[in-house]
Design an enzyme around this catalytic site. Structure first.
Site, PDB file in Angstrom:
ATOM      1  CG  HIS A 112      -2.047  -1.024   1.080  1.00 48.23           C
ATOM      2  ND1 HIS A 112      -2.851  -1.401   2.129  1.00 48.23           N
ATOM      3  CD2 HIS A 112      -2.472  -1.751   0.020  1.00 48.23           C
ATOM      4  CE1 HIS A 112      -3.713  -2.322   1.724  1.00 48.23           C
ATOM      5  NE2 HIS A 112      -3.502  -2.558   0.454  1.00 48.23           N
ATOM      6  CB  ALA A 234       1.615  -8.601  17.006  1.00 48.82           C
TER       7      ALA A 234
HETATM    8  P1  OAD Z   1      -7.299  -2.672  10.562  1.00 53.67           P
HETATM    9  O1  OAD Z   1      -7.263  -1.459  11.440  1.00 53.67           O
HETATM   10  O2  OAD Z   1      -8.491  -2.875   9.703  1.00 53.67           O
HETATM   11  O3  OAD Z   1      -7.158  -3.975  11.460  1.00 53.67           O
HETATM   12  C1  OAD Z   1      -6.166  -4.063  12.452  1.00 53.67           C
HETATM   13  C2  OAD Z   1      -6.340  -5.425  13.130  1.00 53.67           C
HETATM   14  O4  OAD Z   1      -5.282  -5.554  14.054  1.00 53.67           O
HETATM   15  C3  OAD Z   1      -7.644  -5.593  13.904  1.00 53.67           C
HETATM   16  O5  OAD Z   1      -8.231  -6.838  13.562  1.00 53.67           O
HETATM   17  C4  OAD Z   1      -7.211  -5.560  15.373  1.00 53.67           C
HETATM   18  O6  OAD Z   1      -7.981  -6.437  16.183  1.00 53.67           O
HETATM   19  C5  OAD Z   1      -5.784  -6.075  15.276  1.00 53.67           C
HETATM   20  N1  OAD Z   1      -4.891  -5.583  16.344  1.00 53.67           N
HETATM   21  C6  OAD Z   1      -4.907  -4.418  17.025  1.00 53.67           C
HETATM   22  N2  OAD Z   1      -3.902  -4.345  17.902  1.00 53.67           N
HETATM   23  C7  OAD Z   1      -3.202  -5.513  17.789  1.00 53.67           C
HETATM   24  C8  OAD Z   1      -2.032  -6.045  18.414  1.00 53.67           C
HETATM   25  N3  OAD Z   1      -1.356  -5.361  19.351  1.00 53.67           N
HETATM   26  N4  OAD Z   1      -1.606  -7.270  18.042  1.00 53.67           N
HETATM   27  C9  OAD Z   1      -2.272  -7.985  17.095  1.00 53.67           C
HETATM   28  N5  OAD Z   1      -3.385  -7.527  16.474  1.00 53.67           N
HETATM   29  C10 OAD Z   1      -3.843  -6.301  16.804  1.00 53.67           C
HETATM   30  O7  OAD Z   1      -5.963  -2.648   9.690  1.00 53.67           O
HETATM   31  P2  OAD Z   1      -5.583  -3.436   8.367  1.00 53.67           P
HETATM   32  O8  OAD Z   1      -6.185  -4.809   8.342  1.00 53.67           O
HETATM   33  O9  OAD Z   1      -4.128  -3.320   8.228  1.00 53.67           O
HETATM   34  O10 OAD Z   1      -5.458   0.341   3.260  1.00 53.67           O
HETATM   35  O11 OAD Z   1      -6.287  -2.571   7.278  1.00 53.67           O
HETATM   36  C11 OAD Z   1      -6.109  -2.951   5.938  1.00 53.67           C
HETATM   37  C12 OAD Z   1      -6.108  -1.749   5.046  1.00 53.67           C
HETATM   38  O12 OAD Z   1      -7.295  -0.987   5.279  1.00 53.67           O
HETATM   39  C13 OAD Z   1      -5.022  -0.739   5.322  1.00 53.67           C
HETATM   40  O13 OAD Z   1      -3.775  -1.069   4.754  1.00 53.67           O
HETATM   41  C14 OAD Z   1      -5.546   0.476   4.685  1.00 53.67           C
HETATM   42  C15 OAD Z   1      -6.989   0.412   5.108  1.00 53.67           C
HETATM   43  O14 OAD Z   1      -7.865   0.858   4.197  1.00 53.67           O
HETATM   44  C16 OAD Z   1      -5.098   1.399   2.535  1.00 53.67           C
HETATM   45  O15 OAD Z   1      -4.766   2.457   3.017  1.00 53.67           O
HETATM   46  C17 OAD Z   1      -5.116   1.127   1.070  1.00 53.67           C
END
Ligand code: OAD
Length: 243
Positions: A112, A234
Site C-alpha cells: 500500500h 503481536a
Molecule cells: P485494521 O485497522 O483494519 O485492522 C487491524 C487489526 O489488528 C484488527 O483486527 C485488530 O484487532 C488487530 N490488532 C490491534 N492491535 C493488535 C495487536 N497489538 N496485536 C495484534 N493484532 C492487533 O488494519 P488493516 O487490516 O491493516 O489500506 O487494514 C487494511 C487496510 O485498510 C489498510 O492497509 C488500509 C486500510 O484501508 C489502505 O490504506 C489502502
C-alpha cells in the site's frame, strides 16, 4: 508455535495491528485513523481532487507522529526469522509506516505504499523520500512539472481505495509461492481481513496446500480460513512463536 525447518518457505502478511504496540493507530479499532475522517475523503483520488489541502493535512499529521515511533518486539521477531530463512522468507505488509524496514527486514513488499514518500499526481517521475509534514494550508507542487510550465500537485505515495496495489507485488508473491511448493507456510499478523487482495492470500496458500497461522487481537473477518489462530498482542505472541 510455527515450526521452521530447512524446507520452510514463510510468507508473512502484516496489517496495522502489528504497529499498534509502537503507538501507530490502527484503521478500524476505536480511536483508529479513520475516526473523524470519512475514508473516501482522505484515502481516495476523488477525495484528493476535492480537497488536497485537507488530505495533505491528514498525511502531514501522520508523518509528524512517526518521528516518535519505533519498531516493537513483533517487527524485530520477523526480522530475526528472516535472518534465519533468507530467501525462503517474504514479508508483505499493508502498512505504510516503514517499521519493518526500520527493524531490519529486507525482503519486504509494501503493497500500500509508504507514508514517507511522495510522488507527482500527474507526471511519472519516480516516487521520492519525503518526510516533510507540510504546514497547514500548504499543498506541495511538483518541481519537475513546474519546470515544464505545468502546475501539478504532489501526493503521498500511498495506494488509495480504487487504485491498484504497488506494481510488481502480486507477481513477486506468486514467484515465492511457486518456489515454496510443499514447504509453504503463511502467517498473518494484525489485520482485519477486510481489504483485498491481502485478505485473500490465505486462500491462495490453502489452494496450494500450505499451512496457515493467524495472530490477531481479535478474530477477524477471515479467521476461519486459517489452520491455527492465536488471539493476543503481536508483540507478546511473535517473539515466542518460532521454533
Ligand atoms: P485494521 O485497522 O483494519 O485492522 C487491524 C487489526 O489488528 C484488527 O483486527 C485488530 O484487532 C488487530 N490488532 C490491534 N492491535 C493488535 C495487536 N497489538 N496485536 C495484534 N493484532 C492487533 O488494519 P488493516 O487490516 O491493516 O489500506 O487494514 C487494511 C487496510 O485498510 C489498510 O492497509 C488500509 C486500510 O484501508 C489502505 O490504506 C489502502
Amino acid at each position: 508455535m510455527l515450526p521452521l525447518d530447512a524446507s520452510t518457505y514463510l510468507l508473512v502478511l502484516t496489517g496495522a495491528g502489528i504497529s499498534a504496540e509502537s503507538g501507530v493507530p490502527t484503521f478500524r479499532d476505536a480511536g483508529g485513523l479513520w475516526e473523524g475522517h470519512a475514508v473516501e475523503d482522505v484515502a481516495s483520488p476523488a477525495g484528493f481532487a476535492r480537497d488536497p489541502l485537507m488530505v495533505w493535512q491528514f498525511y502531514s499529521e501522520r508523518r509528524a507522529n512517526m518521528t516518535a515511533v519505533a519498531p516493537n518486539a513483533a517487527h524485530h521477531a520477523l526480522a530475526e526469522v528472516e535472518r534465519r530463512l533468507g530467501d525462503r522468507f517474504l514479508l508483505v505488509t499493508q502498512n505504510v509506516d516503514g517499521l519493518h524496514t526500520a527493524a531490519g527486514s529486507e525482503r519486504v513488499i509494501e503493497m500500500h505504499g509508504n507514508l514517507m514518500r511522495s510522488r507527482c499526481s500527474v507526471c511519472d517521475r519516480a516516487p521520492f523520500e519525503d518526510r516533510t509534514a507540510y504546514r497547514r494550508g500548504v499543498a506541495p507542487m511538483c518541481g519537475v512539472c513546474q519546470r515544464a510550465g505545468r502546475d501539478a500537485l504532489l501526493r503521498p505515495d500511498i495506494v488509495w481505495f480504487g487504485e491498484a496495489i504497488v506494481a510488481g507485488a502480486l507477481p513477486r508473491i506468486e514467484t515465492f509461492v511457486d518456489a515454496a511448493g510443499a514447504g509453504l507456510r503463511f502467517l498473518a499478523v494484525g489485520t482485519s481481513g477486510l481489504v483485498y487482495p491481502a485478505a485473500g492470500l490465505v486462500d491462495v496458500v490453502r489452494a496450494r496446500g500450505g499451512r496457515s497461522w493467524l495472530v490477531n487481537a481479535d478474530a477477524p473477518a477471515n479467521a476461519r480460513s486459517f489452520d491455527t489462530v492465536t488471539l493476543g498482542a503481536a508483540g507478546k505472541v511473535l517473539p515466542e512463536m518460532f521454533a
